[in-house]
Scaffold this motif. Structure first.
Motif, mmCIF file in Angstrom:
data_model
loop_
_atom_site.group_PDB
_atom_site.id
_atom_site.type_symbol
_atom_site.label_atom_id
_atom_site.label_comp_id
_atom_site.label_asym_id
_atom_site.label_seq_id
_atom_site.Cartn_x
_atom_site.Cartn_y
_atom_site.Cartn_z
ATOM 1 N N UNK A 94 0.711 -1.174 -0.013
ATOM 2 C CA UNK A 94 0.127 0.222 0.115
ATOM 3 C C UNK A 94 0.889 1.455 -0.071
ATOM 4 N N UNK A 95 1.943 1.365 0.746
ATOM 5 C CA UNK A 95 2.800 2.347 0.900
ATOM 6 C C UNK A 95 3.590 2.608 -0.423
ATOM 7 N N UNK A 96 3.955 1.641 -1.230
ATOM 8 C CA UNK A 96 4.837 1.532 -2.174
ATOM 9 C C UNK A 96 3.576 2.284 -3.409
ATOM 10 N N UNK A 97 2.412 2.052 -3.266
ATOM 11 C CA UNK A 97 1.373 2.227 -4.268
ATOM 12 C C UNK A 97 1.140 3.888 -3.992
ATOM 13 N N UNK A 131 3.968 10.343 -6.796
ATOM 14 C CA UNK A 131 5.055 10.580 -8.126
ATOM 15 C C UNK A 131 4.419 10.978 -9.168
ATOM 16 N N UNK A 132 3.235 10.082 -9.736
ATOM 17 C CA UNK A 132 2.614 10.258 -11.037
ATOM 18 C C UNK A 132 1.854 11.620 -10.868
ATOM 19 N N UNK A 133 1.402 11.946 -9.802
ATOM 20 C CA UNK A 133 0.489 13.236 -9.497
ATOM 21 C C UNK A 133 1.487 14.452 -9.650
ATOM 22 N N UNK A 134 2.670 14.237 -9.302
ATOM 23 C CA UNK A 134 3.792 15.352 -9.250
ATOM 24 C C UNK A 134 4.077 15.705 -10.628
ATOM 25 N N UNK A 135 4.357 14.498 -11.227
ATOM 26 C CA UNK A 135 4.633 14.650 -13.148
ATOM 27 C C UNK A 135 3.442 14.976 -13.652
ATOM 28 N N UNK A 136 2.469 14.688 -13.317
ATOM 29 C CA UNK A 136 1.092 15.307 -14.250
ATOM 30 C C UNK A 136 0.985 16.833 -13.916
#
Length: 60
Positions: A27-30, A36-41
């Motif tokens: 869960x932590x890894x997800x 990270x995906x939100x930051x990139x977006x």
């Protein structure tokens, strides 16, 4: 309580704890990946117009 039953109970508790830790780790890894995906977006979104929202006209 005899030794065999105590050993079995401790083993089951240990297994449950290990499984719980593994699920929390996944869960932590997800959550980290989603962050990270939100930051990139957010980095890919163009910056808003510099004058947009700097003034507000209100007439009553």
């Amino acid at each position: 309580m005899d030794i065999a039953a105590l050993s079995m109970a401790m083993s089951q508790t240990s297994l449950a704890q290990s499984a719980s830790l593994q699920v929390m780790s996944m869960s932590k890894d997800m959550a980290e990946q989603q962050g990270q995906q939100l930051t990139e977006m957010l980095k890919s979104v163009p910056a808003p117009h510099p004058n947009l929202g700097s003034s507000l006209d209100i007439s009553v």
